[in-house]
Design an enzyme around this catalytic site. Structure first.
Site, short mmCIF file in Angstrom:
data_model
loop_
_atom_site.label_atom_id
_atom_site.label_comp_id
_atom_site.label_asym_id
_atom_site.label_seq_id
_atom_site.Cartn_x
_atom_site.Cartn_y
_atom_site.Cartn_z
N VAL A 185 2.20 9.36 9.94
CA VAL A 185 2.24 8.05 10.59
C VAL A 185 1.02 7.19 10.26
CG1 VAL A 185 3.74 8.74 12.49
CG2 VAL A 185 1.27 9.00 12.74
N LYS A 186 0.35 7.45 9.16
CA LYS A 186 -0.82 6.66 8.79
C LYS A 186 -0.44 5.55 7.80
CE LYS A 186 -3.81 8.89 11.32
NZ LYS A 186 -2.93 9.69 12.16
N ILE A 187 -1.38 4.57 7.66
CA ILE A 187 -1.06 3.40 6.81
C ILE A 187 -0.73 3.85 5.39
CG2 ILE A 187 -3.52 2.91 6.29
CD1 ILE A 187 -2.61 -0.12 6.29
#
Ligand SMILES: Cc1ncc(COP(=O)(O)O)c(C=O)c1O
Length: 379
Positions: A185-187
């Site tokens: 769920v990270k950029i």
């Protein structure tokens, strides 16, 4: 915020390169891998992108924190100062290396309050660990000054802020070491790593190495970072301008707006009661998803870390670790509580259209108006 929203042919190409050789191990197999070294290439890409001298890929942000602390020589007998608003992996990594986590207040930057850091320094303090939460920065000038004055190490947990900057320098490259997470769920994401036995045993250690498959996806994702940053900023500014129409709404102190990766818009209502009422209202309307009330969240804020405050572990803790953890229950974090109890973070999506952002903002504004008018009627 997650880069997986924009997976495309670039990621597929990088994965196919690896799949064609069949070599999912990042080291060795020089012949069969036919010149395909995705992990090495991603490390080089990250060095170039972050303008830093050295990058080591491991299997997760959690492993990165532990590895970085160990590499800095932080361990038994040492104290590490970190904020009460973070992810559980930050204090877990301190415990993993045998050091004592010393948790202190945050201020309206939602990161370490430098004054609280100063108060927490003891002769055992070895390292200060700012956590650049929700895409934006801690007060690095103030923290570096403290480290210099007291001869301390500075380890930046930039797991949530890959691509963020502070006064022109990339977050994670300012202190003595810094870490990033590329979890799902990270950029920028490349999923999580796999294990294999260590080759040599120069010292007792762990296997945190990344797989080629993850590096392949990471490679395509890192190269899209500028595209992600531009989209996030556009959507963030549009949402912020909609919420700014309400005098009751204030925003997180962002020390260097240029360096904010804009994965979250963090904002405050005037009171805890109003904030709780708004959360209830958003839930009731079915639009709470994506709006995080960290004060009630069991990952990010100390209030819900019962396992930490009760020192509940599978392995036996050292005496100083146990003492430090049990003392947390009586510690006063009312300054952070006053901030976090009024804070909502709205996650910004990469796929939002202008119309969707407008609609989301207007729905939140309408809910705030409804809640605030009820609050006023009660007052
Ligand atoms: C502040 C912070 N530190 C560390 C981590 C751990 O990263 P990972 O999930 O890659 O282990 C996270 C993950 O969300 C995080 O938010």
């Amino acid at each position: 915020m997650p880069g997986f929203e924009l997976f495309g042919p670039e990621e597929r190409k990088e994965i196919n390169d690896v799949m064609e050789t069949g070599i999912l191990m990042r080291y060795g197999f020089d012949g069969p891998r036919k010149g395909i070294w995705k992990s090495k290439e991603l490390e080089a890409e990250l060095c170039k992108r972050l303008n830093c001298g050295y990058v080591q890929l491991v299997s997760s942000g959690t492993a990165a924190n532990t590895t970085a602390l160990a590499a800095l020589g932080v361990g038994a007998g040492d104290e590490v100062i970190l904020p009460v608003f973070t992810f559980v992996a930050s204090f877990e990594s301190v415990l993993t290396v045998g050091a004592v986590p010393v948790l202190v207040d945050v201020d309206e930057t939602l990161t370490l309050d430098p004054a609280a850091v100063r108060r927490a320094i003891t002769p055992r303090t070895k390292c200060i660990m700012p956590v650049h939460m929700c895409g934006a920065m801690a007060d690095m000038d103030a923290l570096m000054a403290i480290c210099k004055e007291h001869n301390l190490l500075l380890m930046e947990d930039a797991c949530q802020s890959f691509g963020g900057r502070y006064k022109g320098k990339y977050l994670g490259t300012i202190g003595h070491a810094g870490t990033f997470s590329f979890d799902f769920v990270k950029i920028v994401t490349c999923a999580e790593g796999t294990d294999r036995g260590a080759d040599l045993h120069p010292f007792i250690g762990y296997n945190y190495r990344i797989s080629e498959l993850h590096s392949a996806i990471g490679l395509a994702q890192v190269r899209k970072l500028d595209q992600f940053l531009a989209i996030q900023k556009k959507n963030y500014l549009q949402l912020k301008s909609i919420l700014s129409t309400l005098p009751e709404v204030t925003f997180r102190t962002i020390l260097d707006p240029e360096g904010n990766i804009c994965t979250f818009l963090d904002w405050f209502l005037p009171t805890e009661e109003a904030t709780r009422a708004l959360v209830a209202e958003l839930r009731q309307q079915g639009i709470l998803a994506g709006n995080f009330y960290w004060y009630e969240h069991n990952w990010h804020y100390i209030r819900k870390w019962d396992h930490l405050r009760n020192a509940t572990t599978l392995n036996k803790l050292t005496e100083p670790q146990q003492k430090a953890l049990l003392s947390l229950d009586k510690a006063d974090f009312s300054a952070s509580d006053r901030i976090m109890s009024r804070c909502i973070s709205t996650a910004i999506g990469l796929l939002w259209t202008e119309d969707q952002t407008k609609e989301k903002g207007e729905k939140i504004v309408a809910a705030i108006k409804k809640v605030m008018s009820k609050e006023k009627a009660h007052a």
